[in-house]
Design a protein around this motif. Structure first.
Motif, short mmCIF file in Angstrom:
data_model
loop_
_atom_site.label_atom_id
_atom_site.label_comp_id
_atom_site.label_asym_id
_atom_site.label_seq_id
_atom_site.Cartn_x
_atom_site.Cartn_y
_atom_site.Cartn_z
N GLY A 123 0.97 -1.45 0.17
CA GLY A 123 -0.21 -0.39 0.52
C GLY A 123 1.22 0.94 -0.19
O GLY A 123 0.73 2.12 -0.10
N LYS A 124 2.18 1.05 0.54
CA LYS A 124 2.99 2.14 0.09
C LYS A 124 3.05 2.64 -0.95
O LYS A 124 3.39 2.64 -1.61
CB LYS A 124 4.64 2.00 1.09
CG LYS A 124 3.72 1.74 2.09
CD LYS A 124 3.72 2.64 3.46
CE LYS A 124 3.68 2.45 4.62
NZ LYS A 124 3.03 3.21 5.50
N LYS A 125 3.16 4.18 -1.22
CA LYS A 125 4.13 4.32 -2.24
C LYS A 125 5.26 5.01 -2.35
O LYS A 125 6.15 5.56 -1.46
CB LYS A 125 3.10 6.20 -2.66
CG LYS A 125 3.96 7.29 -4.05
CD LYS A 125 3.06 8.24 -3.73
CE LYS A 125 3.72 9.23 -5.22
NZ LYS A 125 2.67 10.53 -5.42
N ILE A 126 5.97 4.30 -3.55
CA ILE A 126 6.85 4.77 -3.68
C ILE A 126 8.14 4.78 -5.35
O ILE A 126 7.23 4.75 -6.45
CB ILE A 126 7.73 2.88 -4.02
CG1 ILE A 126 7.51 2.05 -4.61
CG2 ILE A 126 7.19 2.42 -2.24
CD1 ILE A 126 8.23 0.60 -5.00
N THR A 127 9.04 6.08 -5.37
CA THR A 127 9.70 6.18 -6.66
C THR A 127 10.95 5.41 -6.58
O THR A 127 11.93 5.68 -5.49
CB THR A 127 9.41 8.16 -6.32
OG1 THR A 127 8.55 8.29 -6.37
CG2 THR A 127 10.55 8.15 -7.58
N LEU A 128 11.46 5.16 -7.46
CA LEU A 128 12.79 4.54 -7.50
C LEU A 128 13.08 5.36 -8.90
O LEU A 128 12.91 6.10 -9.60
CB LEU A 128 12.41 3.40 -8.35
CG LEU A 128 11.99 2.02 -7.97
CD1 LEU A 128 11.77 1.08 -8.77
CD2 LEU A 128 12.32 1.99 -6.06
N GLU A 129 14.34 5.66 -8.62
CA GLU A 129 15.02 6.87 -9.40
C GLU A 129 16.11 6.31 -10.18
O GLU A 129 16.78 5.44 -9.71
CB GLU A 129 16.32 8.03 -8.12
CG GLU A 129 15.08 8.84 -6.72
CD GLU A 129 13.97 9.83 -7.60
OE1 GLU A 129 12.64 10.46 -6.57
OE2 GLU A 129 14.38 9.92 -8.98
N CYS A 130 16.35 7.41 -10.94
CA CYS A 130 17.84 6.92 -12.16
C CYS A 130 17.84 7.89 -12.61
O CYS A 130 17.38 8.81 -13.35
CB CYS A 130 17.04 5.80 -13.83
SG CYS A 130 17.49 5.44 -14.67
N SER A 131 19.32 7.87 -13.05
CA SER A 131 20.12 9.56 -13.17
C SER A 131 21.31 9.02 -13.98
O SER A 131 21.72 8.46 -13.72
CB SER A 131 20.03 9.84 -12.00
OG SER A 131 19.34 10.54 -11.63
N GLN A 132 21.19 9.94 -15.48
CA GLN A 132 22.24 9.15 -16.35
C GLN A 132 22.88 11.03 -16.24
O GLN A 132 22.60 11.71 -16.55
CB GLN A 132 21.79 8.89 -17.82
CG GLN A 132 20.83 8.91 -18.11
CD GLN A 132 20.71 9.59 -19.35
OE1 GLN A 132 22.33 10.14 -19.84
NE2 GLN A 132 20.01 10.74 -20.13
N THR A 133 24.39 10.84 -16.15
CA THR A 133 25.12 11.88 -17.23
C THR A 133 25.63 11.79 -18.19
O THR A 133 26.89 12.45 -18.32
CB THR A 133 26.18 11.88 -15.84
OG1 THR A 133 26.46 10.95 -15.64
CG2 THR A 133 25.82 12.18 -14.10
N MET A 134 24.96 10.66 -18.83
CA MET A 134 25.66 11.06 -20.31
C MET A 134 24.95 11.28 -21.86
O MET A 134 25.48 11.74 -22.69
CB MET A 134 26.50 9.42 -20.97
CG MET A 134 26.34 8.73 -19.95
SD MET A 134 26.89 6.71 -19.69
CE MET A 134 24.72 6.83 -19.34
#
Lengths: 115, 113
Positions: free
Chosen positions: A16-27
């Protein structure tokens, strides 16, 4: 060397929890992807983006959503986590202006467990 | 749509021997193929790729062979080392300007010292 980052690396959370998975790229890659992978199994595309403000659903149906407000950032959100969401989530990016055009660079993954 | 499959889910080889991992694809329009290596707890890493206008491509200790007639490709690893132990995936791009990759199931390679 690919510079693509995912946080958190591991997440254990209740139903039931809300989650956010982060993704970042520096290219500066224009294309980004999210895959779901069960242990030792093939990767299934769940979302992709070909540029800022562009997002599409992949082949595997998913209850998650994504956004692409900045080139380098492609977060994935689950509004209400369920045990069936337990899996590994892999983020990737690619550059369409430089050959071979289709090579995707992967982050280390987020292993999600929903109790 | 495209489907990509591997012939063997597991492969055990003696250190120093050559390894061959096979893959089949279904879409004759596929024009780009790539092999990835995935170690435990990590994301897939690029090994080698090949375009459909080639039959063979070599890298450092690795060779990819493409047979478009039977829609088959293979990854050959020479002088297999313990560090080669991982799961290997083949992936194909369906062509027609698509940037998406369809992945096969993976072969787990175990190297026996």
């Amino acid at each position: 060397e690919a510079d693509i980052y995912q946080t958190p690396r591991y997440l254990v959370i209740g139903t039931g929890k809300k989650i956010t998975l982060e993704c970042s790229q520096t290219m500066g890659h224009d294309k980004m992807y999210w895959y779901q992978q069960d242990p030792g199994m093939e990767l299934h595309l769940i979302h992709y983006s070909y540029g800022v403000n562009s997002t599409e659903k992949g082949d595997l149906s998913s209850e998650s959503t994504v956004s692409r407000i900045r080139t380098e950032h492609f977060p994935l959100t689950l509004e209400s986590a369920r045990p069936s969401h337990t899996s590994q989530y892999l983020c990737a990016s690619s550059e369409s202006k430089v050959p071979p055009y289709n090579e995707q660079f992967f982050g280390p993954g987020t292993r999600l467990t929903v109790l | 749509g495209e489907s990509v499959g591997l012939h063997l889910p597991t492969l055990s080889v003696q250190e120093g021997d050559n390894s061959i991992i096979n893959c089949a694809y279904s879409n004759s329009a596929s024009d780009y193929f790539i092999w990835y290596k995935q170690e435990s707890g990590k994301g897939p890493q690029f090994i080698i790729d090949i375009r459909s206008n080639m039959d063979k491509r070599q890298g450092q200790r690795v060779t990819v062979l493409l047979n478009k007639t039977v829609k088959h490709l293979s990854l050959q690893i020479a002088a297999t080392q313990p560090g080669d132990s991982a799961v290997y995936f083949c992936a194909a791009s369906s062509g027609a300007g698509s940037y998406q990759l369809t992945f096969g199931k993976g072969t787990k390679l175990s190297v026996i010292p």
